[in-house]
Motif scaffolding. Sequence first.
Motif, PDB file in Angstrom:
ATOM      1  N   GLY A  55       0.817  -1.218   0.000  1.00  8.48           N
ATOM      2  CA  GLY A  55       0.000   0.000   0.000  1.00  8.48           C
ATOM      3  C   GLY A  55       0.842   1.255   0.000  1.00  8.48           C
ATOM      4  O   GLY A  55       0.566   2.206  -0.749  1.00  8.48           O
ATOM      5  N   ARG A  56       1.901   1.281   0.820  1.00  5.93           N
ATOM      6  CA  ARG A  56       2.787   2.449   0.866  1.00  5.93           C
ATOM      7  C   ARG A  56       3.588   2.623  -0.412  1.00  5.93           C
ATOM      8  O   ARG A  56       3.998   3.736  -0.740  1.00  5.93           O
ATOM      9  CB  ARG A  56       3.744   2.313   2.051  1.00  5.93           C
TER      10      ARG A  56
ATOM     11  N   LYS B 196      -6.487   0.221  -4.375  1.00  8.86           N
ATOM     12  CA  LYS B 196      -6.955   1.185  -3.372  1.00  8.86           C
ATOM     13  C   LYS B 196      -6.275   0.857  -2.054  1.00  8.86           C
ATOM     14  O   LYS B 196      -6.306  -0.295  -1.610  1.00  8.86           O
ATOM     15  CB  LYS B 196      -8.480   1.118  -3.205  1.00  8.86           C
ATOM     16  N   TYR B 197      -5.670   1.866  -1.431  1.00  5.90           N
ATOM     17  CA  TYR B 197      -4.981   1.641  -0.169  1.00  5.90           C
ATOM     18  C   TYR B 197      -5.825   2.201   0.967  1.00  5.90           C
ATOM     19  O   TYR B 197      -5.804   3.388   1.256  1.00  5.90           O
ATOM     20  CB  TYR B 197      -3.607   2.302  -0.184  1.00  5.90           C
ATOM     21  N   ASN B 198      -6.626   1.325   1.572  1.00 11.69           N
ATOM     22  CA  ASN B 198      -7.431   1.702   2.735  1.00 11.69           C
ATOM     23  C   ASN B 198      -7.565   0.484   3.647  1.00 11.69           C
ATOM     24  O   ASN B 198      -7.051  -0.604   3.339  1.00 11.69           O
ATOM     25  CB  ASN B 198      -8.812   2.227   2.311  1.00 11.69           C
ATOM     26  N   PHE B 199      -8.249   0.665   4.748  1.00 12.62           N
ATOM     27  CA  PHE B 199      -8.363  -0.413   5.742  1.00 12.62           C
ATOM     28  C   PHE B 199      -9.034  -1.645   5.150  1.00 12.62           C
ATOM     29  O   PHE B 199      -8.615  -2.778   5.391  1.00 12.62           O
ATOM     30  CB  PHE B 199      -9.143   0.076   6.961  1.00 12.62           C
ATOM     31  N   LEU B 200     -10.101  -1.428   4.357  1.00 17.35           N
ATOM     32  CA  LEU B 200     -10.852  -2.553   3.808  1.00 17.35           C
ATOM     33  C   LEU B 200      -9.993  -3.375   2.850  1.00 17.35           C
ATOM     34  O   LEU B 200      -9.997  -4.612   2.915  1.00 17.35           O
ATOM     35  CB  LEU B 200     -12.098  -2.044   3.077  1.00 17.35           C
ATOM     36  N   SER B 201      -9.238  -2.700   1.974  1.00 19.07           N
ATOM     37  CA  SER B 201      -8.406  -3.433   1.008  1.00 19.07           C
ATOM     38  C   SER B 201      -7.303  -4.219   1.715  1.00 19.07           C
ATOM     39  O   SER B 201      -7.008  -5.371   1.355  1.00 19.07           O
ATOM     40  CB  SER B 201      -7.801  -2.460  -0.009  1.00 19.07           C
ATOM     41  N   VAL B 202      -6.698  -3.601   2.743  1.00 18.32           N
ATOM     42  CA  VAL B 202      -5.656  -4.294   3.510  1.00 18.32           C
ATOM     43  C   VAL B 202      -6.247  -5.506   4.232  1.00 18.32           C
ATOM     44  O   VAL B 202      -5.651  -6.595   4.249  1.00 18.32           O
ATOM     45  CB  VAL B 202      -4.992  -3.335   4.525  1.00 18.32           C
TER      46      VAL B 202
END
Length: 440
Positions: A136-137, A143-149
Amino acid sequence: MFKTIRDALKIKEIRNGLIFTFCVLIVVRLGSLIPTPGIDPSRVESFFKNNLGEGASSLLDSFTGGSFAKMSVFALSVTPYITSSIIMQLLTIAIPALEEMQKDGEDGRKKITAITRVVSVALAIIEGTGLAVTFGRSGLLYKYNFLSVAIIVLTLTVGSTFVMWLGERITEKGVGNGVSIILLINIVSRMPNDFLDLFEMFVKGKDVVHMIFAIVIILGVVVLTTVLTILLNDATRKIPVQYAQKVQGRRSVGGSTTHIPLKVNTGNVMPIIFASTLMSIPNIITNLFSIQVTNGVAVKIMQGLSSNYWFKPGYPWAYIGLVLYVVLVVFFAYFYTSISFNPMEIANNLKKQGGFIPGIRPGKSTQDYLNKILNYIVIIGAIGLIIVAVIPIFFNGRFNANVSFGGTSLIIVCGVIIETIKQIESKMIVRNYNGFLNSK
């Protein structure tokens, strides 16, 4: 070997086990082609190539059958379970409660297996989280957000747990140790691409003389490394043991002669894995967290720790890393042997059972003798491991012949194949023996 397989196929139980194992392995390989949701596979593969180098993650990619570089749903494969097993083995020596549990027969082993599963799931969650955040970084996620992670971590964890479950099913209903068989097929699946790369690099487009010379050299290196690996896996030092004859009632018991088989390569592939992992940690940390190393001395240190530079012309300082690698392999060979083989326990058991090594007093003298023999054969096994591991590294550095199957992979492949064939043979012997009893 082929005769053993041919005879085994005539037995229904073994034939069904082989078919079941084959079907499970197809599932494992198909799972390695399914991409993890939310990750751009092409950008991830490019990221590993540019930031980790061609060989830095090749061992892990080999263990996962290429799934790691593609970041498929089986990207972690059985690596968390293997790591968990190693951790539990070390903790069993350090924690008395686990040691007692291990000695507590089948129930104790089942409890340790259950704990190993839990630890492997925890490791998969940790590894999945680290990969998802790093990707993500680095801008490798759609998409880099909580849900994708969360989805990525869940997918990688479930994938690893499912592969672990498949391995256990192979052990239960198939042939051989399931986790080892999956590791074997993952390594072997990478070999055709490696040979194709070698062909395009050293054979394709060359004149006839150079083509023949290159083919002979490549086949010679592969055959030599394989033969050395098989010899290293099979080499044992047999310590003769004599049991004193005793009279019980009207009959004599004991008086038999047997031996204690001490493997020359007592640590198997563990010393190589420990040494390689320890030396790769600085490079992995600096690359994954985008730490820029600009100081000249620091750059040379990082290059010396990478096996890609050890035999490369123009990098003489990298040989310091090779020396460090050799020292670590020898150290871990002795360390792993010390935690997996206990001469004092063997000596005490022999004394209790009335056994002794000819010419050696029971008790402390037997323990000292076993320690002396171990110190001798461990160094021989460590030297053999180093030779097998360094041969592919040498050709990679000198001739840029980068392949995923190094000495570590070949040791695993040969070891698993030999052990699986022995297990099939033992099943055939048991079946024939039962048939003999039934015919009476």
